[in-house]
Write a protein that holds these residues in place. Structure first.
Motif, mmCIF file in Angstrom:
data_model
loop_
_atom_site.group_PDB
_atom_site.id
_atom_site.type_symbol
_atom_site.label_atom_id
_atom_site.label_comp_id
_atom_site.label_asym_id
_atom_site.label_seq_id
_atom_site.Cartn_x
_atom_site.Cartn_y
_atom_site.Cartn_z
ATOM 1 N N GLY A 1 0.814 -1.213 0.000
ATOM 2 C CA GLY A 1 0.000 0.000 0.000
ATOM 3 C C GLY A 1 0.846 1.261 0.000
ATOM 4 O O GLY A 1 0.558 2.226 -0.725
ATOM 5 N N GLY A 2 1.899 1.269 0.804
ATOM 6 C CA GLY A 2 2.769 2.438 0.847
ATOM 7 C C GLY A 2 3.501 2.668 -0.455
ATOM 8 O O GLY A 2 3.702 3.815 -0.887
ATOM 9 N N GLU A 3 3.899 1.570 -1.122
ATOM 10 C CA GLU A 3 4.582 1.707 -2.416
ATOM 11 C C GLU A 3 3.626 2.224 -3.487
ATOM 12 O O GLU A 3 3.998 3.064 -4.322
ATOM 13 C CB GLU A 3 5.176 0.361 -2.810
ATOM 14 C CG GLU A 3 6.380 -0.028 -1.959
ATOM 15 C CD GLU A 3 6.828 -1.455 -2.183
ATOM 16 O OE1 GLU A 3 7.987 -1.767 -1.879
ATOM 17 O OE2 GLU A 3 5.996 -2.283 -2.656
ATOM 18 N N LYS A 4 2.385 1.742 -3.471
ATOM 19 C CA LYS A 4 1.394 2.258 -4.417
ATOM 20 C C LYS A 4 1.184 3.757 -4.202
ATOM 21 O O LYS A 4 1.051 4.524 -5.165
ATOM 22 C CB LYS A 4 0.070 1.519 -4.255
ATOM 23 C CG LYS A 4 0.088 0.070 -4.684
ATOM 24 C CD LYS A 4 -1.254 -0.593 -4.390
ATOM 25 C CE LYS A 4 -1.223 -2.074 -4.682
ATOM 26 N NZ LYS A 4 -2.501 -2.736 -4.355
ATOM 27 N N GLN A 5 1.134 4.169 -2.936
ATOM 28 C CA GLN A 5 0.950 5.586 -2.651
ATOM 29 C C GLN A 5 2.111 6.413 -3.188
ATOM 30 O O GLN A 5 1.919 7.503 -3.735
ATOM 31 C CB GLN A 5 0.805 5.800 -1.145
ATOM 32 C CG GLN A 5 0.402 7.206 -0.735
ATOM 33 C CD GLN A 5 -0.964 7.588 -1.268
ATOM 34 O OE1 GLN A 5 -1.101 7.989 -2.427
ATOM 35 N NE2 GLN A 5 -1.974 7.454 -0.441
ATOM 36 N N ARG A 6 3.317 5.887 -3.076
ATOM 37 C CA ARG A 6 4.484 6.600 -3.591
ATOM 38 C C ARG A 6 4.467 6.668 -5.116
ATOM 39 O O ARG A 6 4.869 7.674 -5.708
ATOM 40 C CB ARG A 6 5.770 5.933 -3.093
ATOM 41 C CG ARG A 6 6.013 6.173 -1.610
ATOM 42 C CD ARG A 6 7.228 5.403 -1.114
ATOM 43 N NE ARG A 6 7.422 5.635 0.308
ATOM 44 C CZ ARG A 6 8.181 6.607 0.814
ATOM 45 N NH1 ARG A 6 8.814 7.434 0.003
ATOM 46 N NH2 ARG A 6 8.293 6.756 2.115
ATOM 47 N N VAL A 7 3.998 5.612 -5.750
ATOM 48 C CA VAL A 7 3.841 5.647 -7.203
ATOM 49 C C VAL A 7 2.831 6.728 -7.587
ATOM 50 O O VAL A 7 3.040 7.498 -8.533
ATOM 51 C CB VAL A 7 3.395 4.273 -7.749
ATOM 52 C CG1 VAL A 7 3.057 4.370 -9.242
ATOM 53 C CG2 VAL A 7 4.483 3.230 -7.526
ATOM 54 N N ALA A 8 1.724 6.786 -6.844
ATOM 55 C CA ALA A 8 0.694 7.796 -7.125
ATOM 56 C C ALA A 8 1.242 9.206 -6.944
ATOM 57 O O ALA A 8 0.912 10.114 -7.716
ATOM 58 C CB ALA A 8 -0.515 7.569 -6.225
ATOM 59 N N ILE A 9 2.069 9.402 -5.924
ATOM 60 C CA ILE A 9 2.667 10.717 -5.704
ATOM 61 C C ILE A 9 3.634 11.057 -6.841
ATOM 62 O O ILE A 9 3.644 12.177 -7.360
ATOM 63 C CB ILE A 9 3.383 10.766 -4.345
ATOM 64 C CG1 ILE A 9 2.358 10.729 -3.212
ATOM 65 C CG2 ILE A 9 4.248 12.025 -4.227
ATOM 66 C CD1 ILE A 9 2.969 10.618 -1.834
ATOM 67 N N ALA A 10 4.445 10.076 -7.252
ATOM 68 C CA ALA A 10 5.362 10.307 -8.364
ATOM 69 C C ALA A 10 4.597 10.681 -9.628
ATOM 70 O O ALA A 10 4.995 11.588 -10.371
ATOM 71 C CB ALA A 10 6.215 9.061 -8.601
ATOM 72 N N ARG A 11 3.484 9.994 -9.877
ATOM 73 C CA ARG A 11 2.657 10.336 -11.048
ATOM 74 C C ARG A 11 2.101 11.751 -10.924
ATOM 75 O O ARG A 11 2.035 12.497 -11.907
ATOM 76 C CB ARG A 11 1.513 9.335 -11.186
ATOM 77 C CG ARG A 11 0.640 9.568 -12.426
ATOM 78 C CD ARG A 11 -0.504 8.587 -12.485
ATOM 79 N NE ARG A 11 -1.331 8.666 -11.285
ATOM 80 C CZ ARG A 11 -2.261 7.774 -10.969
ATOM 81 N NH1 ARG A 11 -2.482 6.738 -11.756
ATOM 82 N NH2 ARG A 11 -2.971 7.905 -9.860
ATOM 83 N N GLY A 12 1.711 12.138 -9.693
ATOM 84 C CA GLY A 12 1.210 13.494 -9.495
ATOM 85 C C GLY A 12 2.252 14.567 -9.740
ATOM 86 O O GLY A 12 1.908 15.716 -10.023
ATOM 87 N N LEU A 13 3.521 14.194 -9.654
ATOM 88 C CA LEU A 13 4.609 15.158 -9.835
ATOM 89 C C LEU A 13 5.188 15.160 -11.246
ATOM 90 O O LEU A 13 5.989 16.043 -11.570
ATOM 91 C CB LEU A 13 5.740 14.843 -8.849
ATOM 92 C CG LEU A 13 5.454 15.076 -7.378
ATOM 93 C CD1 LEU A 13 6.586 14.497 -6.537
ATOM 94 C CD2 LEU A 13 5.300 16.560 -7.098
ATOM 95 N N VAL A 14 4.801 14.193 -12.068
ATOM 96 C CA VAL A 14 5.507 13.996 -13.328
ATOM 97 C C VAL A 14 5.388 15.189 -14.270
ATOM 98 O O VAL A 14 6.285 15.444 -15.083
ATOM 99 C CB VAL A 14 5.026 12.686 -14.007
ATOM 100 C CG1 VAL A 14 3.635 12.868 -14.638
ATOM 101 C CG2 VAL A 14 6.043 12.197 -15.017
#
Length: 249
Positions: A173-186
């Protein structure tokens, strides 16, 4: 931020008048349902999710939207991110009134200037972490090599350099959240919004996510909607909602 992308406004927040503002809302009300009339009128039987909300967010600010479930946090977040428009009042994103825009123009504005981290991640299960992060760049017409480089850089920044080719079902779950944050920053957004980013995470992972969001606010505006009291500790400013009304700012 260029002059075209920002505006000088008098803030309703009292201590931030005449400051550079990324997004501001003025006396915003949002009503859902009914027959198209105003909430409380004879021909409308809708639900008033927000009532008379005014606030603004500046670059470098980490704003925490707090309150109980149903207080209007997600509704306000959607308005600030131009995912929705108010029933009454005004939301100005980078100086532009979102209500005066077509849905296509709002989508273009979001793609260029807004990063969104959804509560349920919204990762595509068939794509790798890197491909999920790169998706907004596909919509912007960025070449494949540049997309891969940018997505890799961001995943490394959020501590997932060893998870580039993993699919969502292979991530915690934490890794998915970090992926989502990275996508939000792309897309290098001016405004990053996150809805309940720690809602399903353990304490240690939630703390690391909040620390990351706080760091990201150094060069952009970050707005996080959450009922987690840790958000108050991490945010540079708090706005608390109750029944769609600001009760503390």
């Amino acid at each position: 931020m260029s002059n075209a992308e920002s505006e000088r406004v008098t803030s309703s927040d009292g201590d931030r008048s005449d400051s550079e503002v990324v997004v501001a809302c003025d006396d915003v009300t949002r009503v859902y349902g009914g027959n198209g009339g105003w909430f409380g009128s004879d021909d409308a039987h809708g639900v008033e999710a927000l009532s008379g909300v005014s606030l603004s967010v500046s670059p470098g600010e980490f704003l925490g939207l707090t309150g109980a479930s149903g207080s209007g946090k997600t509704t306000l977040l959607h308005l600030l991110a131009a995912l929705d428009t108010p029933t009454t009042g005004t939301v100005r994103l980078l100086g532009s009134d979102t209500s005066a825009m077509s849905s296509r123009r709002r989508a273009a504005l979001r793609l260029e200037h807004v990063g969104i981290v959804f509560q349920r991640f919204h990762l595509l299960p068939s794509l790798s972490a890197r491909a999920n992060v790169a998706l907004p760049l596909v919509e912007r017409g960025v070449g494949k090599r540049a997309r891969r480089e940018r997505a890799t850089e961001l995943l490394e920044r959020v501590g997932l350099g060893d998870r580039l080719t993993h699919r969502p079902n292979q991530l915690s779950g934490g890794e998915k959240q970090r992926v989502a944050i990275a996508r939000g920053l792309v897309n290098e957004p001016t405004l990053l919004v996150a809805d309940e980013p720690t809602g399903e995470l353990d304490t240690a992972t939630g703390d690391s996510i909040l620390e990351l969001l706080s760091e990201l606010a150094d060069d952009r505006a970050v707005v996080v909607a959450s009922h987690d009291p840790r958000v108050v500790e991490s945010a540079s400013r708090q706005v608390r909602l109750r029944d769609g009304v600001v009760v503390d700012a």
